[in-house]
Design an enzyme around this catalytic site. Structure first.
Site, PDB file in Angstrom:
ATOM      1  N   LYS A 113       0.772  -1.199   0.052  1.00 25.35           N
ATOM      2  CA  LYS A 113      -0.063  -0.080  -0.211  1.00 25.35           C
ATOM      3  C   LYS A 113       0.917   1.235  -0.033  1.00 25.35           C
ATOM      4  O   LYS A 113       0.670   2.079  -0.804  1.00 25.35           O
ATOM      5  CB  LYS A 113      -0.776   0.046   1.302  1.00 25.35           C
ATOM      6  CG  LYS A 113      -2.036   1.133   1.357  1.00 25.35           C
ATOM      7  CD  LYS A 113      -2.405   1.447   2.825  1.00 25.35           C
ATOM      8  CE  LYS A 113      -3.001  -0.024   3.315  1.00 25.35           C
ATOM      9  NZ  LYS A 113      -3.839   0.262   4.655  1.00 25.35           N
ATOM     10  N   LYS A 125       3.184  -2.489  11.387  1.00 25.96           N
ATOM     11  CA  LYS A 125       1.905  -2.388  12.016  1.00 25.96           C
ATOM     12  C   LYS A 125       2.021  -2.645  13.362  1.00 25.96           C
ATOM     13  O   LYS A 125       2.955  -3.488  13.665  1.00 25.96           O
ATOM     14  CB  LYS A 125       0.930  -3.265  11.341  1.00 25.96           C
ATOM     15  CG  LYS A 125      -0.730  -3.129  11.561  1.00 25.96           C
ATOM     16  CD  LYS A 125      -1.038  -1.948  10.500  1.00 25.96           C
ATOM     17  CE  LYS A 125      -2.418  -1.518  11.047  1.00 25.96           C
ATOM     18  NZ  LYS A 125      -3.025  -0.586   9.818  1.00 25.96           N
ATOM     19  N   GLY A 164      -3.044   5.761  14.043  1.00 26.32           N
ATOM     20  CA  GLY A 164      -4.195   4.825  14.336  1.00 26.32           C
ATOM     21  C   GLY A 164      -4.809   3.793  13.505  1.00 26.32           C
ATOM     22  O   GLY A 164      -4.246   3.668  12.365  1.00 26.32           O
ATOM     23  N   ASP A 165      -5.518   3.250  13.939  1.00 30.96           N
ATOM     24  CA  ASP A 165      -6.323   2.251  13.421  1.00 30.96           C
ATOM     25  C   ASP A 165      -7.506   1.829  14.119  1.00 30.96           C
ATOM     26  O   ASP A 165      -7.878   2.808  14.819  1.00 30.96           O
ATOM     27  CB  ASP A 165      -5.306   0.801  12.982  1.00 30.96           C
ATOM     28  CG  ASP A 165      -5.829  -0.190  11.963  1.00 30.96           C
ATOM     29  OD1 ASP A 165      -5.725   0.079  10.606  1.00 30.96           O
ATOM     30  OD2 ASP A 165      -6.526  -1.132  12.215  1.00 30.96           O
ATOM     31  N   ASN A 239     -13.829   5.603  12.005  1.00 35.71           N
ATOM     32  CA  ASN A 239     -13.303   6.810  11.250  1.00 35.71           C
ATOM     33  C   ASN A 239     -13.296   6.602   9.709  1.00 35.71           C
ATOM     34  O   ASN A 239     -13.656   7.552   8.890  1.00 35.71           O
ATOM     35  CB  ASN A 239     -11.747   6.811  11.748  1.00 35.71           C
ATOM     36  CG  ASN A 239     -10.972   8.016  10.811  1.00 35.71           C
ATOM     37  OD1 ASN A 239     -10.521   7.354   9.607  1.00 35.71           O
ATOM     38  ND2 ASN A 239     -11.120   8.928  11.007  1.00 35.71           N
TER      39      ASN A 239
END
Ligand code: NDP
Ligand code: 2IT
Length: 450
Positions: A113, A125, A164-165, A239
């Site tokens: 990505k 991650k 964030g996630d 989100n």
């Protein structure tokens, strides 16, 4: 056994029981098989074997005190997967389902990505199996502080920059930033998704959802179509889903659903965005409250989902935007969408469609935007936040949004052009995997066996 199958077999033996990670790896490796046959240096340089093994995996204990004075313990992770293109970049997920497989799948997807954005960012991650639901603000703060008390030694503005996630938004980023600053004494761009009051970028909050809708727009334009007047199913209520819904309205589409872990809202005349934001962003409540205001909307609780699928995908619509979590759209959902006339699927979430569902969409030749391309707007805007922090500048919303649009156009073009070049026009799964892989592989070769 083919070279690819041998690599996957070896991976399953050396990293057992990581099914989400295997799923993400298999999809990428199967796409790049033709490339491996035509470019011998990739095998000679063991590019695949190096790519599937993270550069570093950090796992740690996160002890914290709850409001009763009892000590709780969670597992924390940061997987620094690949730094060929830049510092590790990728979010942190706080959700009870988090384990090494989930974080590795997310980190692996992030490599490609980030490569597709064309920006100088590697892939990583992290997260924890912490469940924020029902926790007080003080508990969230103590958890975030404990998490950062270990994480701080592994990250930095030029080495690894989390964001964030799921379960991690501006509040959590604030508590983690505060603890990082307290321990290190440094005020620097070590996290993205920060508050606008102290180093965040305008449009970062909106970027993933907006970016996914821009991606859908470019897919449709290439087919001589547009989003105007299209009925859209959206899953999730966090989100990504919220700002996908907002941008769909901007572009004249009608988003008619959203969902959370407990149920789905279907509102034929269009989701009430202000109410959604109030329930989820402000009050952090269940979506069920939506029908207290809108009695003409339907609420379907998870308990009533068909056993082999998800209620949100069972309504008639022109387009679908899965924006909740991995494997939330299975093959029976895919078939139901197609039967109901859906011709566009854009993945706002990471790997929301199962492999069989993806195959079903590709076979039907509908416009399908895979997550690693379609949701790249979030991380791309994080990189814009890093650029602003490093140059001590603040760009306007319009400036950031214009750059986001350009980046999404670039991601679409490179995936679309690569798919055509390799003989599968319109197959953006294939195009995104090959284009992302090539950029990372060539950088790895130039940097030697590291
Ligand atoms: P949020 O935490 O803001 O929202 C997640 C939403 O999905 C919530 O509505 C949540 O429901 C629902 N959800 C989460 N897990 C499950 C589950 N196991 N089953 C059913 N529903 C679930 O997260 P984001 O919106 O940030 O992330 C959504 C997706 O987008 C994830 O796949 C993430 O990896 C991806 N993504 C996020 C980016 C970002 O910038 N934030 C960038 C690119 C991708 P509930 O409220 O009940 O928990
Ligand atoms: O999956 C993702 O791309 C994200 N959660 C955003 C990562 C980031 O660094 O902004």
């Amino acid at each position: 056994m083919t070279y690819i199958h041998q690599t996957i077999t070896d991976l399953k033996r050396t990293s057992p029981s990581q099914c989400e990670f295997f799923q993400a790896v298999e999809e990428v490796l199967e796409s790049i098989e033709p490339l491996l046959e035509s470019v011998p240096r990739y095998k000679k340089q063991a590019i695949i074997q190096r790519m599937v093994e993270p550069e570093r995996q950090i796992m740690f204990r996160v002890p914290w005190m709850d409001d009763n004075g009892d000590i709780q313990v969670n597992k924390g992770y940061r997987i620094e997967f690949n730094s060929a293109l830049g510092p590790y970049k990728g979010g942190l997920r706080f959700h009870p389902s988090v384990n090494a497989s989930i974080i590795k799948f997310l980190g692996f997807e992030q490599i490609f990505k980030n490569a597709l954005t064309g920006l100088p960012i590697g892939g990583g991650k992290g997260g924890a199996n912490f469940d924020p639901k029902g926790r007080s603000d003080a508990e969230i703060m103590r958890f975030c502080q404990s998490f950062m008390t270990e994480l701080y030694r592994h990250i930095g503005p030029t080495t690894d920059v989390p964001a964030g996630d799921i379960g991690v938004g501006a509040r959590e980023i604030g508590y983690m930033f505060g603890q990082y600053k307290r321990i290190t004494g440094r005020y620097e761009g070590v996290l993205t998704g920060k508050s606008l009051l102290w180093g965040g970028s305008l449009a970062r909050k909106e970027a993933t959802g907006y970016g996914a809708v821009y991606f859908a727009k470019y897919m449709l334009e290439a087919r001589g179509d547009s989003l105007k007047g299209k009925t859209c199913l959206v899953s999730g209520a966090g989100n990504v889903a919220t700002y996908a819904i907002e941008k769909l309205y901007h572009l004249g589409a009608i988003p008619v659903s959203c969902s959370d872990s407990r149920g789905t809202i279907y509102h034929e005349k269009g989701i009430d965005l202000d109410l959604l934001k109030d329930i989820k962003e402000v009050r952090r409540k269940s979506l069920k409250e939506y029908i207290e205001t809108h009695s003409d909307a339907q609420y379907i609780s998870v308990a009533d989902y068909p056993e082999d699928g998800h209620a949100v995908w069972r309504f008639k619509a022109d387009a679908a935007f899965p924006c909740a979590t991995q494997n939330e759209l299975c093959v029976s959902d895919a078939k139901a969408l197609l039967e109901n006339g859906c011709t566009l699927v854009t993945e706002g979430a990471n790997m929301p469609s199962t492999q069989e569902a993806v195959d079903t969409f590709i076979e039907a030749k509908i416009a399908f935007g895979p997550g690693k391309a379609a949701n790249a707007g979030g991380v791309a805007t994080s990189q814009l936040e890093m650029a602003q922090n490093a140059s001590m500048q603040n760009w306007s919303f319009e400036q950031v949004d214009a750059k986001l649009k350009d980046i999404m156009k670039h991601v679409f073009n490179i995936a679309n052009d690569t798919a055509a070049e390799f003989g599968q026009p319109g197959n953006l799964v294939f195009g995104a995997n090959i284009a992302g892989f090539k950029r990372v592989a060539e950088a790895m070769i130039e940097q030697g066996a590291v």
